[in-house]
Write a protein that holds these residues in place. Sequence first.
Motif, PDB file in Angstrom:
ATOM      1  N   VAL A   4       0.851  -1.174   0.000  1.00  0.00           N
ATOM      2  CA  VAL A   4       0.000   0.000   0.000  1.00  0.00           C
ATOM      3  C   VAL A   4       0.890   1.228   0.000  1.00  0.00           C
ATOM      4  CG1 VAL A   4      -1.736   1.309   1.268  1.00  0.00           C
ATOM      5  CG2 VAL A   4      -1.848  -1.191   1.233  1.00  0.00           C
ATOM      6  N   GLY A   5       0.712   2.094  -0.990  1.00  0.00           N
ATOM      7  CA  GLY A   5       1.479   3.329  -1.063  1.00  0.00           C
ATOM      8  C   GLY A   5       1.880   3.613  -2.490  1.00  0.00           C
ATOM      9  N   VAL A  59      -7.349  -0.112   1.057  1.00  0.00           N
ATOM     10  CA  VAL A  59      -7.650  -1.278   1.880  1.00  0.00           C
ATOM     11  C   VAL A  59      -8.620  -0.817   2.958  1.00  0.00           C
ATOM     12  CG1 VAL A  59      -6.726  -3.034   3.439  1.00  0.00           C
ATOM     13  CG2 VAL A  59      -5.380  -2.292   1.454  1.00  0.00           C
ATOM     14  N   VAL A  60      -9.778  -1.464   3.029  1.00  0.00           N
ATOM     15  CA  VAL A  60     -10.766  -1.074   4.040  1.00  0.00           C
ATOM     16  C   VAL A  60     -10.900  -2.108   5.162  1.00  0.00           C
ATOM     17  CG1 VAL A  60     -12.089   0.455   2.545  1.00  0.00           C
ATOM     18  CG2 VAL A  60     -12.693  -1.969   2.657  1.00  0.00           C
ATOM     19  N   ARG A  61     -10.349  -3.314   4.945  1.00  0.00           N
ATOM     20  CA  ARG A  61     -10.433  -4.318   6.003  1.00  0.00           C
ATOM     21  C   ARG A  61      -9.377  -5.393   5.785  1.00  0.00           C
ATOM     22  NH1 ARG A  61     -15.676  -6.131   5.613  1.00  0.00           N
ATOM     23  NH2 ARG A  61     -15.110  -8.179   4.846  1.00  0.00           N
ATOM     24  N   GLU A  69      -5.352 -13.462   5.905  1.00  0.00           N
ATOM     25  CA  GLU A  69      -5.823 -14.365   4.864  1.00  0.00           C
ATOM     26  C   GLU A  69      -6.430 -13.632   3.677  1.00  0.00           C
ATOM     27  OE1 GLU A  69      -8.441 -17.237   6.671  1.00  0.00           O
ATOM     28  OE2 GLU A  69      -6.916 -17.849   8.108  1.00  0.00           O
ATOM     29  N   ARG A  70      -6.972 -12.433   3.938  1.00  0.00           N
ATOM     30  CA  ARG A  70      -7.616 -11.691   2.855  1.00  0.00           C
ATOM     31  C   ARG A  70      -7.702 -10.211   3.199  1.00  0.00           C
ATOM     32  NH1 ARG A  70     -10.247 -15.264   5.110  1.00  0.00           N
ATOM     33  NH2 ARG A  70     -11.695 -14.731   6.746  1.00  0.00           N
ATOM     34  N   LEU A  71      -7.837  -9.424   2.142  1.00  0.00           N
ATOM     35  CA  LEU A  71      -8.044  -7.983   2.240  1.00  0.00           C
ATOM     36  C   LEU A  71      -9.371  -7.645   1.610  1.00  0.00           C
ATOM     37  CD1 LEU A  71      -4.635  -6.742   0.733  1.00  0.00           C
ATOM     38  CD2 LEU A  71      -5.140  -7.132   3.148  1.00  0.00           C
ATOM     39  N   VAL A  72      -9.973  -6.576   2.062  1.00  0.00           N
ATOM     40  CA  VAL A  72     -11.136  -6.019   1.374  1.00  0.00           C
ATOM     41  C   VAL A  72     -10.673  -4.685   0.805  1.00  0.00           C
ATOM     42  CG1 VAL A  72     -13.500  -5.186   1.556  1.00  0.00           C
ATOM     43  CG2 VAL A  72     -12.778  -7.206   2.868  1.00  0.00           C
TER      44      VAL A  72
END
Length: 182
Positions: A4-5, A59-61, A69-72
């Motif tokens: 992220v960035g 990324v919100v979650r 395990e996962r990103l939202v």
Amino acid sequence: MFIVGGANSAGQAAVHFAKYAARVTVLVRAASLDASMSRYLIDEIDRTPNIEVIVRTTVVRLDGDEHLERLVLHDADTGEDTEVPARFLFTFIGARPHTDWLSGVVERDEYGFVLTSSDLIANGGELPAEWSLERAPYPLETSVPGVFAAGDVRAHSVKRVASGVGEGAMAVSLIHRYRSMG
């Protein structure tokens, strides 16, 4: 692997991790990398086949049971949230010091980072006019005697968590020294 960035640190990390990871995805809030990343890094990312850049996405979650395990992800253009599998997430955000509120209070460099100790001495070897003490500033001390800065906000700091923690501990000791000696 997700990064992220959209500035140089994120670009350098993406290029580095691409040597070891099957796929590196760079998530950028902005519409492109152009405003915050050096052209040579953008070109290098474009030439690296296993790096994907997704713009206007945040990324919100973060989800997982005992590990990630996962990103939202939230797409700012469509407003949609998408769940994606992920085992690794690196964040490179916050390269700006956000010290505008200190304007006129302590000396800062042209980028807004707080000047401390020897960085306060002007080219001619003189302390700022507002320095009121006979002694030179202590390490981490700003242009205001007894006010200390530590971590990423400080000009010429290492910009790493461990350094910020160490400087914070050092600042506590220096504050005690200042209070006892002035």
